[in-house]
Design a protein around this motif. Structure first.
Motif, PDB file in Angstrom:
ATOM      1  N   GLY A  41       0.819  -1.205   0.000  1.00 22.56           N
ATOM      2  CA  GLY A  41       0.000   0.000   0.000  1.00 22.56           C
ATOM      3  C   GLY A  41       0.855   1.258   0.000  1.00 22.56           C
ATOM      4  O   GLY A  41       2.034   1.242   0.360  1.00 22.56           O
ATOM      5  N   SER A  42       0.270   2.369  -0.408  1.00 22.89           N
ATOM      6  CA  SER A  42       1.017   3.629  -0.461  1.00 22.89           C
ATOM      7  C   SER A  42       1.085   4.267   0.926  1.00 22.89           C
ATOM      8  O   SER A  42       0.218   4.063   1.765  1.00 22.89           O
ATOM      9  N   THR A  43       2.127   5.058   1.146  1.00 22.93           N
ATOM     10  CA  THR A  43       2.323   5.755   2.418  1.00 22.93           C
ATOM     11  C   THR A  43       1.472   7.017   2.423  1.00 22.93           C
ATOM     12  O   THR A  43       1.385   7.712   1.415  1.00 22.93           O
ATOM     13  N   GLY A  44       0.885   7.302   3.537  1.00 20.76           N
ATOM     14  CA  GLY A  44       0.046   8.502   3.631  1.00 20.76           C
ATOM     15  C   GLY A  44       0.886   9.768   3.618  1.00 20.76           C
ATOM     16  O   GLY A  44       2.077   9.767   3.909  1.00 20.76           O
ATOM     17  N   SER A  45       0.263  10.885   3.261  1.00 16.61           N
ATOM     18  CA  SER A  45       0.994  12.153   3.203  1.00 16.61           C
ATOM     19  C   SER A  45       1.137  12.747   4.598  1.00 16.61           C
ATOM     20  O   SER A  45       0.349  12.481   5.493  1.00 16.61           O
ATOM     21  N   THR A  46       2.179  13.582   4.768  1.00 15.88           N
ATOM     22  CA  THR A  46       2.441  14.235   6.044  1.00 15.88           C
ATOM     23  C   THR A  46       1.438  15.352   6.259  1.00 15.88           C
ATOM     24  O   THR A  46       1.082  16.062   5.322  1.00 15.88           O
ATOM     25  N   GLY A  47       0.998  15.502   7.467  1.00 15.38           N
ATOM     26  CA  GLY A  47       0.032  16.560   7.772  1.00 15.38           C
ATOM     27  C   GLY A  47       0.678  17.933   7.703  1.00 15.38           C
ATOM     28  O   GLY A  47       1.894  18.094   7.781  1.00 15.38           O
ATOM     29  N   SER A  48      -0.130  18.957   7.546  1.00 19.49           N
ATOM     30  CA  SER A  48       0.402  20.317   7.454  1.00 19.49           C
ATOM     31  C   SER A  48       0.755  20.854   8.841  1.00 19.49           C
ATOM     32  O   SER A  48       0.179  20.455   9.836  1.00 19.49           O
ATOM     33  N   THR A  49       1.727  21.782   8.881  1.00 17.00           N
ATOM     34  CA  THR A  49       2.188  22.375  10.133  1.00 17.00           C
ATOM     35  C   THR A  49       1.174  23.397  10.611  1.00 17.00           C
ATOM     36  O   THR A  49       0.606  24.145   9.829  1.00 17.00           O
ATOM     37  N   GLY A  50       0.956  23.437  11.901  1.00 17.56           N
ATOM     38  CA  GLY A  50       0.007  24.384  12.472  1.00 17.56           C
ATOM     39  C   GLY A  50       0.572  25.798  12.499  1.00 17.56           C
ATOM     40  O   GLY A  50       1.770  26.017  12.352  1.00 17.56           O
ATOM     41  N   THR A  51      -0.279  26.778  12.698  1.00 13.46           N
ATOM     42  CA  THR A  51       0.163  28.178  12.738  1.00 13.46           C
ATOM     43  C   THR A  51       0.713  28.517  14.122  1.00 13.46           C
ATOM     44  O   THR A  51       0.338  27.922  15.113  1.00 13.46           O
ATOM     45  N   THR A  52       1.620  29.499  14.139  1.00 11.62           N
ATOM     46  CA  THR A  52       2.224  29.946  15.391  1.00 11.62           C
ATOM     47  C   THR A  52       1.215  30.786  16.154  1.00 11.62           C
ATOM     48  O   THR A  52       0.485  31.575  15.569  1.00 11.62           O
ATOM     49  N   GLY A  53       1.206  30.625  17.467  1.00 13.82           N
ATOM     50  CA  GLY A  53       0.267  31.387  18.295  1.00 13.82           C
ATOM     51  C   GLY A  53       0.672  32.843  18.423  1.00 13.82           C
ATOM     52  O   GLY A  53       1.801  33.242  18.138  1.00 13.82           O
ATOM     53  N   ASP A  54      -0.261  33.689  18.856  1.00 14.50           N
ATOM     54  CA  ASP A  54       0.004  35.122  19.064  1.00 14.50           C
ATOM     55  C   ASP A  54       0.893  35.330  20.280  1.00 14.50           C
ATOM     56  O   ASP A  54       0.843  34.569  21.238  1.00 14.50           O
ATOM     57  N   THR A  55       1.705  36.404  20.236  1.00 12.41           N
ATOM     58  CA  THR A  55       2.561  36.753  21.368  1.00 12.41           C
ATOM     59  C   THR A  55       1.700  37.326  22.473  1.00 12.41           C
ATOM     60  O   THR A  55       0.782  38.096  22.230  1.00 12.41           O
ATOM     61  N   GLY A  56       2.012  36.957  23.711  1.00  9.00           N
ATOM     62  CA  GLY A  56       1.244  37.456  24.842  1.00  9.00           C
ATOM     63  C   GLY A  56       1.537  38.923  25.112  1.00  9.00           C
ATOM     64  O   GLY A  56       2.575  39.463  24.743  1.00  9.00           O
ATOM     65  N   SER A  57       0.636  39.600  25.786  1.00  8.29           N
ATOM     66  CA  SER A  57       0.833  41.022  26.100  1.00  8.29           C
ATOM     67  C   SER A  57       1.690  41.162  27.356  1.00  8.29           C
ATOM     68  O   SER A  57       1.752  40.263  28.191  1.00  8.29           O
ATOM     69  N   ALA A  58       2.365  42.312  27.480  1.00  9.59           N
ATOM     70  CA  ALA A  58       3.235  42.564  28.629  1.00  9.59           C
ATOM     71  C   ALA A  58       2.391  42.786  29.875  1.00  9.59           C
ATOM     72  O   ALA A  58       1.273  43.278  29.808  1.00  9.59           O
ATOM     73  N   GLY A  59       2.929  42.410  31.023  1.00 10.97           N
ATOM     74  CA  GLY A  59       2.208  42.579  32.283  1.00 10.97           C
ATOM     75  C   GLY A  59       2.157  44.045  32.697  1.00 10.97           C
ATOM     76  O   GLY A  59       2.897  44.902  32.209  1.00 10.97           O
ATOM     77  N   ALA A  60       1.294  44.353  33.648  1.00 12.34           N
ATOM     78  CA  ALA A  60       1.149  45.736  34.130  1.00 12.34           C
ATOM     79  C   ALA A  60       2.376  46.130  34.957  1.00 12.34           C
ATOM     80  O   ALA A  60       2.990  45.300  35.614  1.00 12.34           O
ATOM     81  N   GLN A  61       2.730  47.402  34.905  1.00 12.28           N
ATOM     82  CA  GLN A  61       3.881  47.925  35.645  1.00 12.28           C
ATOM     83  C   GLN A  61       3.516  48.006  37.129  1.00 12.28           C
ATOM     84  O   GLN A  61       2.465  48.519  37.490  1.00 12.28           O
ATOM     85  N   GLY A  62       4.372  47.468  38.009  1.00  5.79           N
ATOM     86  CA  GLY A  62       4.124  47.545  39.451  1.00  5.79           C
ATOM     87  C   GLY A  62       4.464  48.931  40.004  1.00  5.79           C
ATOM     88  O   GLY A  62       5.152  49.723  39.364  1.00  5.79           O
ATOM     89  N   GLU A  63       3.965  49.219  41.206  1.00  8.57           N
ATOM     90  CA  GLU A  63       4.248  50.516  41.836  1.00  8.57           C
ATOM     91  C   GLU A  63       5.681  50.529  42.351  1.00  8.57           C
ATOM     92  O   GLU A  63       6.207  49.516  42.795  1.00  8.57           O
ATOM     93  N   THR A  64       6.308  51.708  42.297  1.00  8.91           N
ATOM     94  CA  THR A  64       7.675  51.865  42.780  1.00  8.91           C
ATOM     95  C   THR A  64       7.644  51.996  44.299  1.00  8.91           C
ATOM     96  O   THR A  64       6.802  52.701  44.853  1.00  8.91           O
ATOM     97  N   GLY A  65       8.588  51.317  44.986  1.00  7.05           N
ATOM     98  CA  GLY A  65       8.619  51.372  46.443  1.00  7.05           C
ATOM     99  C   GLY A  65       9.217  52.687  46.955  1.00  7.05           C
ATOM    100  O   GLY A  65       9.866  53.437  46.222  1.00  7.05           O
ATOM    101  N   GLU A  66       8.961  52.978  48.253  1.00 11.45           N
ATOM    102  CA  GLU A  66       9.512  54.210  48.859  1.00 11.45           C
ATOM    103  C   GLU A  66      10.992  54.027  49.126  1.00 11.45           C
ATOM    104  O   GLU A  66      11.475  52.914  49.308  1.00 11.45           O
TER     105      GLU A  66
END
Length: 98
Positions: free
Chosen positions: A52-77
């Protein structure tokens, strides 16, 4: 009226059951028993099937979106400076042996 109806029912029951019917007889021939004979020689081996013939390779998935940066913390005294405080470290007493 009730008596006439009861009498009619009794007479019709008697008339229907009094009939003598002969049963139907069916002659069946005896069953034929087939006994198999000795086995014949083995047949030739069949040809090998195609691979029998060999099956074809599946296609590569898409890259996920980059995550957003976290909120800036408060500066200490700002901390206080040391001042005139002195710290004295007392040495541990020597171990005694008995």
């Amino acid at each position: 009226m009730k008596l006439a109806l009861l009498l009619t029912a009794a007479l019709s029951t008697l008339a229907l059951t009094a009939c003598d019917r002969e049963p139907v007889v069916v002659n069946t021939p005896p069953a034929t028993v087939v006994v198999p004979g000795p086995a014949g020689p083995a047949g030739e081996t069949g040809a090998t099937g195609a691979q029998g013939s060999t099956g074809s390779t599946g296609s590569t998935g898409t890259t996920g979106d980059t995550g957003s940066a976290g909120a800036q913390g408060e500066t200490g005294e700002k901390g206080r400076t040391g001042g005139d405080t002195s710290v004295i470290v007392v040495p541990a007493p020597p171990a005694t042996t008995n």
